[in-house]
Design an enzyme around this catalytic site. Sequence first.
Site, PDB file in Angstrom:
ATOM      1  N   LYS A  38       0.838  -1.214   0.000  1.00 31.23           N
ATOM      2  CA  LYS A  38       0.000   0.000   0.000  1.00 31.23           C
ATOM      3  C   LYS A  38       0.869   1.260   0.000  1.00 31.23           C
ATOM      4  CE  LYS A  38      -1.531   1.673   4.015  1.00 31.23           C
ATOM      5  NZ  LYS A  38      -1.384   3.093   4.368  1.00 31.23           N
ATOM      6  N   ASN A  39       1.832   1.316   0.921  1.00 30.24           N
ATOM      7  CA  ASN A  39       2.602   2.556   1.063  1.00 30.24           C
ATOM      8  C   ASN A  39       3.448   2.858  -0.171  1.00 30.24           C
ATOM      9  OD1 ASN A  39       1.469   2.978   3.519  1.00 30.24           O
ATOM     10  ND2 ASN A  39       3.243   2.386   4.743  1.00 30.24           N
ATOM     11  N   ARG A 108      -3.632  11.170   4.314  1.00 22.36           N
ATOM     12  CA  ARG A 108      -2.429  11.963   4.555  1.00 22.36           C
ATOM     13  C   ARG A 108      -1.422  11.836   3.406  1.00 22.36           C
ATOM     14  NH1 ARG A 108       0.686  14.281   8.598  1.00 22.36           N
ATOM     15  NH2 ARG A 108       2.876  13.963   8.145  1.00 22.36           N
ATOM     16  N   CYS A 132      -3.514  13.246  13.340  1.00 23.82           N
ATOM     17  CA  CYS A 132      -4.378  12.095  13.116  1.00 23.82           C
ATOM     18  C   CYS A 132      -4.344  11.246  14.359  1.00 23.82           C
ATOM     19  CB  CYS A 132      -3.942  11.316  11.896  1.00 23.82           C
ATOM     20  SG  CYS A 132      -2.417  10.465  12.147  1.00 23.82           S
ATOM     21  N   ARG A 137       2.081  14.178  13.706  1.00 21.66           N
ATOM     22  CA  ARG A 137       2.628  14.014  12.352  1.00 21.66           C
ATOM     23  C   ARG A 137       2.858  15.340  11.619  1.00 21.66           C
ATOM     24  NH1 ARG A 137      -0.213   8.786   9.739  1.00 21.66           N
ATOM     25  NH2 ARG A 137       1.795   8.440   8.766  1.00 21.66           N
ATOM     26  N   ASP A 324       4.626  -0.032  12.249  1.00 23.96           N
ATOM     27  CA  ASP A 324       3.357  -0.548  11.739  1.00 23.96           C
ATOM     28  C   ASP A 324       3.062  -1.976  12.204  1.00 23.96           C
ATOM     29  OD1 ASP A 324       2.919   1.836  10.473  1.00 23.96           O
ATOM     30  OD2 ASP A 324       3.378   1.132   8.455  1.00 23.96           O
ATOM     31  N   VAL A 346       8.393   5.724  17.304  1.00 26.38           N
ATOM     32  CA  VAL A 346       8.253   6.479  16.048  1.00 26.38           C
ATOM     33  C   VAL A 346       7.086   7.454  16.123  1.00 26.38           C
ATOM     34  CG1 VAL A 346       7.916   6.302  13.541  1.00 26.38           C
ATOM     35  CG2 VAL A 346       9.323   4.606  14.730  1.00 26.38           C
ATOM     36  N   ARG A 416      -8.431   0.231   4.715  1.00 29.10           N
ATOM     37  CA  ARG A 416      -7.428   1.116   4.122  1.00 29.10           C
ATOM     38  C   ARG A 416      -6.160   0.348   3.782  1.00 29.10           C
ATOM     39  NH1 ARG A 416      -5.411   4.730   7.838  1.00 29.10           N
ATOM     40  NH2 ARG A 416      -4.173   5.253   6.033  1.00 29.10           N
TER      41      ARG A 416
END
Length: 462
Positions: A38-39, A108, A132, A137, A324, A346, A416
């Site tokens: 996805k990223n 984002r 968020c 962020r 993640d 993070v 998502r």
Amino acid sequence: MCSNMSSVATMKRKVLPPHLEVNGGHSLNGILKVSGAKNSSLVLMAAALLTKETVLINNVPQLTDIEVMSEILRNLGAKITKNSNSLEINSNCIHNAELPYQLVHSLRASFFCIGPLLARLGAAKIPLPGGCNIGARPIDEHINGLKALGAEVEIHNDLVKAQISAKNKRLRGANINLKYPSVGATETILMASCLALGKTTISNAAREPEIQDLAKMLNSMGAKVSGAGTSRITITGVEALKGTFHSVIPDRIEAGTFLIAAAITRSSLLVGPLIPSHLSAVISKLQECGCLISHHGNHYLKIIPTEISGVDITTSPFPGFPTDLQAPFMSLMTTAKGSSKIKEKVFEKRMQHVIELKKMGACIYLEKNTAYIKGVKKLIGSTVEGGDLRSSAAIVLACLSAKGESIITGLEHLDRGYERLEEKLTNVGSCISRKYDQLTSHHSFSSKAINKDNINTQKNAA
Ligand code: UD1
């Protein structure tokens, strides 16, 4: 065999939004297929704005985030043709350098468009993506990088206005040193500098595999990028980029989630396709806690859990343990033998799963961003809610391993980032199914993705 869900669950179904019903405690068996990242896909889509020619991107997962990004690119004037897992993007006619608030707010990653828009059109107006549900962020590193490349950037009434001054027709190469190896800022600067005049270096750059994937696609478009995957990236600007064909890398976070699914259900599974080196930190923590992991060819891993013991993790940028996968790994630790400590370094607010896991009987003490966990024998099925993408995944894993039935809401987060999750899990023997409210029963991927309410309520974490 899955048993019928309880009558309580059936009654609740009438008033619940779309949700997952899980009958936990089943052992899994078979192959869990990993989709494209996805990223990577999101940033590659933005990079397609850098050329007038057609970019064909293959192995793109079908997710709501991808639909929203497609909508954003169309809004800018790009033409997008979608065919199953491939996207054909032509940005010859982009005309609009301004993104609408509603779309930026829901995703984002849409902020990625700022670099390509500046480089192609000389201007961009993008609303601040805002905070968020995993923390503030900020975007200071993106802005400082663009300024160093010669862009004039001002933020007024939550709108970021960036332009190249009239006397400089192009951005200009610069030496940029990031204060933190931000993935997004590295990607923004990388894309913007490809069409800049002269040479750019990014020091303290993020080293994530998604950066390497972006650099690979940019180079196939004619860019001159070297050092991606190290903390020093060099870009020599070119006048124009051309079209290309690119296949997205496998999603290392989905792959990691599946490996943890095997561990938490104490099941032996084959997971892939994946790139093992993208998961080194995760593989070594899974081995440390008691999983046997072996390679099957270059792109599959077989995982066989033995007794799972508590191990400590601290998240950090790649090649460290990925933030993640912090939440999914915590689910695993809740049923491990002994204690463990999980430190989130993070993001500032990424512990939303803790309260849900505690509802299921997990024994967790949270002190700021550190969770102290004492393993219990079994989690108990419950009604739980995902608060962001990765905490939702963590909750699904916990419910798969729990005794009894669970109901999971907050699916807009899960959708998502995980393509056809229930289908994939069902294929390996999980008892998990999606239930819809009467009004939303004609649910489909595309209608869900472009539904205005859905866009409004999506939170843009990770
Ligand atoms: C990306 C990933 C996300 C992943 C994260 C870290 C995408 C779409 N999302 O997010 O899944 O969790 O990397 O691996 O690729 N920061 C600043 N100033 C900035 C930018 C970031 O201080 O200008 C800080 C953030 O607040 C955060 C840290 O840097 O604490 C990491 O953020 P970053 O690496 O930028 O993550 P994203 O690119 O947003």
